[in-house]
Each structure stands twice: as C-alpha cells, then as structure tokens.
Design an enzyme around this catalytic site. Sequence first.
Site, PDB file in Angstrom:
ATOM      1  N   ASP A 170      14.444  83.498  26.268  1.00  0.00           N
ATOM      2  CA  ASP A 170      15.077  83.528  27.599  1.00  0.00           C
ATOM      3  C   ASP A 170      16.003  84.728  27.791  1.00  0.00           C
ATOM      4  OD1 ASP A 170      17.221  82.941  26.014  1.00  0.00           O
ATOM      5  OD2 ASP A 170      17.620  80.956  26.841  1.00  0.00           O
ATOM      6  N   GLY A 171      16.067  85.597  26.787  1.00  0.00           N
ATOM      7  CA  GLY A 171      16.864  86.819  26.934  1.00  0.00           C
ATOM      8  C   GLY A 171      18.241  86.734  26.305  1.00  0.00           C
ATOM      9  N   GLU A 172      18.690  85.538  25.928  1.00  0.00           N
ATOM     10  CA  GLU A 172      19.991  85.454  25.253  1.00  0.00           C
ATOM     11  C   GLU A 172      19.878  86.133  23.890  1.00  0.00           C
ATOM     12  OE1 GLU A 172      21.599  81.492  25.127  1.00  0.00           O
ATOM     13  OE2 GLU A 172      21.738  81.361  27.301  1.00  0.00           O
ATOM     14  N   ARG A 231      35.376 104.716  35.337  1.00  0.00           N
ATOM     15  CA  ARG A 231      35.513 105.448  36.606  1.00  0.00           C
ATOM     16  C   ARG A 231      35.920 104.537  37.760  1.00  0.00           C
ATOM     17  NH1 ARG A 231      29.913 108.653  35.961  1.00  0.00           N
ATOM     18  NH2 ARG A 231      29.510 106.785  34.744  1.00  0.00           N
ATOM     19  N   GLN A 232      35.606 103.234  37.656  1.00  0.00           N
ATOM     20  CA  GLN A 232      35.995 102.292  38.734  1.00  0.00           C
ATOM     21  C   GLN A 232      37.398 101.791  38.400  1.00  0.00           C
ATOM     22  OE1 GLN A 232      34.219 101.574  41.519  1.00  0.00           O
ATOM     23  NE2 GLN A 232      35.564 100.010  42.336  1.00  0.00           N
ATOM     24  N   ASP A 289      35.224 120.399  38.478  1.00  0.00           N
ATOM     25  CA  ASP A 289      36.228 119.875  39.413  1.00  0.00           C
ATOM     26  C   ASP A 289      37.597 119.867  38.743  1.00  0.00           C
ATOM     27  OD1 ASP A 289      36.105 117.744  37.617  1.00  0.00           O
ATOM     28  OD2 ASP A 289      34.759 116.594  38.890  1.00  0.00           O
ATOM     29  N   LYS A 333      35.125 119.955  43.706  1.00  0.00           N
ATOM     30  CA  LYS A 333      33.968 119.080  43.976  1.00  0.00           C
ATOM     31  C   LYS A 333      34.235 118.182  45.170  1.00  0.00           C
ATOM     32  CE  LYS A 333      32.636 115.399  41.082  1.00  0.00           C
ATOM     33  NZ  LYS A 333      31.989 114.937  39.856  1.00  0.00           N
ATOM     34  N   ARG A 377      32.289 114.822  46.443  1.00  0.00           N
ATOM     35  CA  ARG A 377      31.161 113.901  46.236  1.00  0.00           C
ATOM     36  C   ARG A 377      30.905 113.152  47.534  1.00  0.00           C
ATOM     37  NH1 ARG A 377      28.144 111.740  42.271  1.00  0.00           N
ATOM     38  NH2 ARG A 377      29.296 112.502  40.457  1.00  0.00           N
ATOM     39  N   ASP A 390      31.968 119.298  30.959  1.00  0.00           N
ATOM     40  CA  ASP A 390      32.377 118.092  31.684  1.00  0.00           C
ATOM     41  C   ASP A 390      32.367 116.930  30.697  1.00  0.00           C
ATOM     42  OD1 ASP A 390      33.264 116.620  33.835  1.00  0.00           O
ATOM     43  OD2 ASP A 390      31.391 116.696  34.967  1.00  0.00           O
TER      44      ASP A 390
END
Length: 294
Positions: free
Chosen positions: A36-38, A92-93, A169, A192, A194, A219
């Site tokens: 099942d993917g576990e 990045r978030q 950037d 930069k 975006r 970068d």
Amino acid sequence: MSAILYAFPDEREPAHRLADALGVELALVETHVFPDGEILPRVGAASARTIVYRSLDSPNTKLVELLLAADALKRQGAKRIELVAPYLPYMRQDSVFRSGEPVSQQVIANLLDRAFDNIVTVDPHLHRTRSLSDIFHQASTRVLHGADALVPFLRAERFDSRTVVVGPDEESLPWIHQVSDPLGLPGLALTKRRRGDREVEILSPTGFDVSGRPVLLVDDICSTGSTLCAAARLLRSSGATSLTMFVTHALCRDEALQHLNAAGVDRVISADSCAHRTNTVALAPILAKALSGV
Ligand code: R5P
C-alpha cells in the site's frame, strides 16, 4: 571518533566518503515498502552517538522514512542522534506569501527538531529567517557553505585569474563573496524578478561589465534552471568569454541542463549534496570537520 554513521542505500557513495573522512563504520538502513506504499525502515545496532546521513531532496518520501529510522535508532540504543542533511528542504517557504498558505519552513523544522539532537546542513535557503536557531528550538544546528568545498577545488584546478564571480540575485551575495573573497576575484550580483515558477527576468546593475572575461556563476539551488538560464543569457550577451556554473544543490533534471547549455553555460559543476550527474565537489571534508568538532 566513536560513533556509527547510518545512511540509505541510494546515498551510499557520499555517505561512504563521509564515514572514511570521520574514520567511523558505515551502516545502511534497509527499507521495506508495503504493497500500500507505507514504508518500514530497519536498522541494526546503534552507537551512543549515531549520525544519520540523509539529504532531503525529494523530501515528501524521504522525510517520513527518515523520521521512522530515527525512532528505530533510538530504540536500538542511540543516546545522541545527529542528522547530516546536506540539503534541507522547504526552506524557501519561510512566510505566508498569499493568504491560505502554510509556513512550510517552520513545519519541517519542527519535525526534525523533535527527532534529532544536532543537525548539520549546507547552504540552507535562509532569506527572511536570519539563522536556523530561529526555527530550531531544541536541536543544535550547524550551517556549512558549499563555497568552502568549492574554493580548494578551484585552486587545485588552476582557475583563470581574470574570472568574475557572479550570482543571479541579491540573495546570492553571501555565496558570491564566500567564493570571490578567498580567491581574490571580483564578485557581483545581478537583479532578479520572478514572475512564476519558470518565468524569471534577470537584469544587470549599473556599471556591470564582464566583457572579455570568464564568469563563474554561483547559486545555492538549481531547480527548474530558469534563474540560471536567464542569468547565463544576460552574461553571454554582455560578452562573457566562458561560463562555468556552480550550485550547492543540483535539483534539476536533464532537460534543464540542456537549456543551460543552450543559454551559454559551458560547464555545470555541483557539490555532492544531492545525487546528480553534475556532482564534482565532495562535501565530505567540510562535513567531517564540522562533526569532529562537536
Ligand atoms: C531562489 O531564490 C534560489 O536561490 C534559487 O535561485 C532558485 O531556487 C532557483 O530556482 P530555479 O532553478 O527554479 O529558477
């Protein structure tokens, strides 16, 4: 050093380099995938000090497997468990950019913070967050720089002394200076804008001049390659005679490499943070130094 280093089979090579540099035994986590993917990781004996090597590109699968393995290692006797994650994902978030979004950076930090006593990583994408200690409240953290592995590599290669080190950037300024300063080269950052995941505009600052000179474009991350493609086109149209690109974390597919070549990049080199065909610069020496000092 008295410790054991655990790694996952797909990262055996960089983990082996690190185990050799540390002079410790390397052991592998076995993972069973259920229909099942576990997933069910299994580990052997742990040492009081146990180090786990896991770079967290493709994080949605790797994170669950890693947290389960950390639990298994504690049950096997690890008293202090340390994570070497050359690539730390979701950094990045770091803010709610649009209403309805999570602060993914803090969510992922909370998960790792509870599972590990010490976390060593390389060039995490910290922009508005000043330091990892702002988001990790229990585990100690150590941030290393890909440039510290790149600089000896470039010295050994006898780089062209007319080279200009350029970043795409303003966020890349630290990486630019970590390379240009020890090598005594000029360094400058482009600008930069975006507009979407794959839509990036790169502009040159006033007085920018790379005409007739080789450029080293640096970068932290190459993901879609859009940023560095746009930077490469600008540098070539500005007269750069050759273009070498270095990133710490090569997350890009072959298609992006083709676009980079078409945009004028002669050579792509990356640190071995994430397994990639462009891996050239081993991080093991700087990782081992950081772990030996603990
Ligand atoms: C972003 O600010 C980073 O430093 C990189 O420039 C970015 O993640 C690269 O992404 P892409 O390759 O998709 O343009």
